[in-house]
Write a protein that holds these residues in place. Sequence first.
Motif, PDB file in Angstrom:
ATOM      1  N   ASP A 430       0.848  -1.190   0.000  1.00 55.95           N
ATOM      2  CA  ASP A 430       0.000   0.000   0.000  1.00 55.95           C
ATOM      3  C   ASP A 430       0.888   1.245   0.000  1.00 55.95           C
ATOM      4  O   ASP A 430       1.651   1.473   0.931  1.00 55.95           O
ATOM      5  CB  ASP A 430      -0.914  -0.020   1.236  1.00 55.95           C
ATOM      6  CG  ASP A 430      -2.000   1.029   1.144  1.00 55.95           C
ATOM      7  OD1 ASP A 430      -1.753   2.078   0.537  1.00 55.95           O
ATOM      8  OD2 ASP A 430      -3.085   0.794   1.695  1.00 55.95           O
ATOM      9  N   ARG A 431       0.784   2.065  -1.051  1.00 56.09           N
ATOM     10  CA  ARG A 431       1.635   3.242  -1.181  1.00 56.09           C
ATOM     11  C   ARG A 431       1.377   4.231  -0.061  1.00 56.09           C
ATOM     12  O   ARG A 431       2.317   4.854   0.451  1.00 56.09           O
ATOM     13  CB  ARG A 431       1.369   3.901  -2.544  1.00 56.09           C
ATOM     14  CG  ARG A 431       2.116   5.220  -2.779  1.00 56.09           C
ATOM     15  CD  ARG A 431       3.596   5.127  -2.506  1.00 56.09           C
ATOM     16  NE  ARG A 431       4.213   4.036  -3.264  1.00 56.09           N
ATOM     17  CZ  ARG A 431       5.454   3.634  -3.083  1.00 56.09           C
ATOM     18  NH1 ARG A 431       6.210   4.162  -2.117  1.00 56.09           N
ATOM     19  NH2 ARG A 431       5.962   2.675  -3.828  1.00 56.09           N
ATOM     20  N   GLU A 432       0.099   4.394   0.370  1.00 54.06           N
ATOM     21  CA  GLU A 432      -0.193   5.328   1.450  1.00 54.06           C
ATOM     22  C   GLU A 432       0.466   4.891   2.749  1.00 54.06           C
ATOM     23  O   GLU A 432       1.018   5.707   3.484  1.00 54.06           O
ATOM     24  CB  GLU A 432      -1.713   5.428   1.630  1.00 54.06           C
ATOM     25  CG  GLU A 432      -2.125   6.441   2.675  1.00 54.06           C
ATOM     26  CD  GLU A 432      -3.641   6.538   2.803  1.00 54.06           C
ATOM     27  OE1 GLU A 432      -4.106   7.282   3.683  1.00 54.06           O
ATOM     28  OE2 GLU A 432      -4.332   5.883   2.013  1.00 54.06           O
ATOM     29  N   VAL A 433       0.447   3.583   3.036  1.00 50.97           N
ATOM     30  CA  VAL A 433       1.107   3.077   4.240  1.00 50.97           C
ATOM     31  C   VAL A 433       2.612   3.279   4.135  1.00 50.97           C
ATOM     32  O   VAL A 433       3.276   3.722   5.091  1.00 50.97           O
ATOM     33  CB  VAL A 433       0.762   1.586   4.448  1.00 50.97           C
ATOM     34  CG1 VAL A 433       1.539   1.015   5.612  1.00 50.97           C
ATOM     35  CG2 VAL A 433      -0.721   1.423   4.681  1.00 50.97           C
ATOM     36  N   ALA A 434       3.196   2.949   2.968  1.00 48.28           N
ATOM     37  CA  ALA A 434       4.646   3.070   2.797  1.00 48.28           C
ATOM     38  C   ALA A 434       5.099   4.510   2.972  1.00 48.28           C
ATOM     39  O   ALA A 434       6.089   4.788   3.671  1.00 48.28           O
ATOM     40  CB  ALA A 434       5.047   2.541   1.417  1.00 48.28           C
ATOM     41  N   ALA A 442      10.540   4.815   9.432  1.00 50.67           N
ATOM     42  CA  ALA A 442      10.610   3.379   9.196  1.00 50.67           C
ATOM     43  C   ALA A 442      11.050   3.105   7.758  1.00 50.67           C
ATOM     44  O   ALA A 442      11.037   3.986   6.902  1.00 50.67           O
ATOM     45  CB  ALA A 442       9.268   2.714   9.484  1.00 50.67           C
ATOM     46  N   ARG A 443      11.461   1.842   7.500  1.00 55.48           N
ATOM     47  CA  ARG A 443      11.924   1.433   6.161  1.00 55.48           C
ATOM     48  C   ARG A 443      10.838   0.565   5.531  1.00 55.48           C
ATOM     49  O   ARG A 443      10.599  -0.565   5.962  1.00 55.48           O
ATOM     50  CB  ARG A 443      13.222   0.645   6.293  1.00 55.48           C
ATOM     51  CG  ARG A 443      13.741   0.035   4.977  1.00 55.48           C
ATOM     52  CD  ARG A 443      14.123   1.112   3.967  1.00 55.48           C
ATOM     53  NE  ARG A 443      15.036   0.641   2.962  1.00 55.48           N
ATOM     54  CZ  ARG A 443      14.704  -0.001   1.844  1.00 55.48           C
ATOM     55  NH1 ARG A 443      13.424  -0.229   1.595  1.00 55.48           N
ATOM     56  NH2 ARG A 443      15.619  -0.377   0.977  1.00 55.48           N
ATOM     57  N   PRO A 444      10.063   1.067   4.505  1.00 51.29           N
ATOM     58  CA  PRO A 444       9.039   0.241   3.868  1.00 51.29           C
ATOM     59  C   PRO A 444       9.660  -0.692   2.824  1.00 51.29           C
ATOM     60  O   PRO A 444      10.598  -0.322   2.119  1.00 51.29           O
ATOM     61  CB  PRO A 444       8.124   1.269   3.219  1.00 51.29           C
ATOM     62  CG  PRO A 444       9.010   2.433   2.931  1.00 51.29           C
ATOM     63  CD  PRO A 444      10.063   2.455   4.000  1.00 51.29           C
ATOM     64  N   VAL A 445       9.115  -1.920   2.744  1.00 61.07           N
ATOM     65  CA  VAL A 445       9.507  -2.865   1.700  1.00 61.07           C
ATOM     66  C   VAL A 445       8.235  -3.474   1.134  1.00 61.07           C
ATOM     67  O   VAL A 445       7.184  -3.492   1.778  1.00 61.07           O
ATOM     68  CB  VAL A 445      10.446  -3.974   2.238  1.00 61.07           C
ATOM     69  CG1 VAL A 445      11.744  -3.394   2.740  1.00 61.07           C
ATOM     70  CG2 VAL A 445       9.751  -4.783   3.323  1.00 61.07           C
ATOM     71  N   ALA A 446       8.317  -4.004  -0.083  1.00 59.52           N
ATOM     72  CA  ALA A 446       7.140  -4.559  -0.758  1.00 59.52           C
ATOM     73  C   ALA A 446       6.763  -5.924  -0.178  1.00 59.52           C
ATOM     74  O   ALA A 446       7.600  -6.658   0.355  1.00 59.52           O
ATOM     75  CB  ALA A 446       7.405  -4.684  -2.257  1.00 59.52           C
ATOM     76  N   SER A 447       5.464  -6.268  -0.309  1.00 61.57           N
ATOM     77  CA  SER A 447       4.989  -7.564   0.175  1.00 61.57           C
ATOM     78  C   SER A 447       5.632  -8.709  -0.600  1.00 61.57           C
ATOM     79  O   SER A 447       5.887  -9.785  -0.041  1.00 61.57           O
ATOM     80  CB  SER A 447       3.467  -7.637   0.055  1.00 61.57           C
ATOM     81  OG  SER A 447       2.852  -6.656   0.849  1.00 61.57           O
ATOM     82  N   ALA A 448       5.913  -8.488  -1.889  1.00 62.21           N
ATOM     83  CA  ALA A 448       6.520  -9.547  -2.696  1.00 62.21           C
ATOM     84  C   ALA A 448       7.898  -9.929  -2.165  1.00 62.21           C
ATOM     85  O   ALA A 448       8.316 -11.092  -2.262  1.00 62.21           O
ATOM     86  CB  ALA A 448       6.623  -9.084  -4.153  1.00 62.21           C
TER      87      ALA A 448
END
Length: 457
Positions: A430-434, A442-448
């Motif tokens: 989710d781009r809004e969460v990232a 925090a460091r966002p990463v993709a679910s994949a």
Amino acid sequence: MVERPAGEPGAEHDDAPGRAAEEALDSPLPEGVRRRVVALAADAFGALTVAELPPPLRQYARFTPTRRAKFAGNAMAAALESDAVFRQRIAGKVRAAQPELAGALENGTPPAAADPLDVAAAAYVLRPDGWVKLVAAAGEEAQRARAERAGEEADRELVRLRDELAQARTDARADAERVRADLDGLRKENESLQRKLRSAQSDVKRGAATVRKAESALEAERSRAAAEKTAADSEVRRLKARIAEAETALETSRRAAREGRSTEDMRVRLLLDTVLDAAQGLRRELALPPADVHPADTVDAVAPGRMTPKDIATRALSETDPALLDQLLALPQAHLVVDGYNVTKTGYPTMPLEKQRLRLLGGLAVLAAQTGAEMTCVFDGAELAAPVLLAPPRGVRVLFSKPGVTADELIRQLVRAEPPGRPVVVVSTDREVADGVAKAGARPVASALLLKRLART
């Protein structure tokens, strides 16, 4: 007498208008005759040239007879009444169109089979001898016809009303019979209800007596319970007094044991606070800048070459490389926060929600055992029909959002709760969460990326 233009049809009858000039209507044209006159004029109108028309009627020269009668009817009737030349021209066209009717009228023998309204309209335009009587007779005939039609309609309405009255009387009798039957049924039902009411009143009286007896017994029981409660309260107060005495004695003994070192601890702490406060005051007074240059940096020498941003980029891991997640979780005190349904609906969306949760939590438990990192998995509680009975796996914290709070908001609350500087990794596509967690540090990463890493376990 007005002379007719030479060569116009009907010129040989110029003496007829002269003879009829003395005749005039003593009342307005009957409405039926007036409509037929306007229709005759509208039909003959188109055969005249524009110059032959009265000025007020010239604007209607190109209209069709129907539209001419609709829009110029009043103007044509007025012109026929006031303009003798126009009327004679229209009369000529009527003679040419209906020669038999015109000849019969001028001979004083109107055809008996003709419509009285048509005869009256033609007589009004042609103006033969006795035309006023023909118009008046047509009006009277129209009135008689209207009266006859009104009488026939009244008779039909009377018959219909009589039929309706008979039907209403029949319906009223049927309704009266039905009401009588309903009234008899209600009387019987009322009698039955009265018997039941009397029986219920007897039951109520017996119940009231039973209640009074129960209230008396309850009052006696309350009195006994109050006496027992008073005795119990006295015993509780006595025990509390003894407990207070024991706690006082215990605190006295503890204070005596601490007095040996508490004085020295207090003096050392006071001295340390004094030194720290003095150092902070000196730092504010001198306003020294941060020490970003060290003495070794002032020595003149040749330093080795540094890596360029391009070199760093070539050594960096791809955002889709599972090794990137291993490096992030290898950081000290790393905390992995997972957007549960975002990951499961990306990796295995066709499975039921319960199996999705179990599969993801099983993989996170293995990852937690391998990396030792703190892990929290967040699920949206809005999609649950009932509370989930779930035993979280070892090393994984499982949270569901409360009603009215989304899983995205719960993830942002978890990130804001962490102290600045702690490595926090958030897994969500989710781009809004990232974007939100990135602003919080925090460091966002993709679910994949997480799904690829779990596939290797």
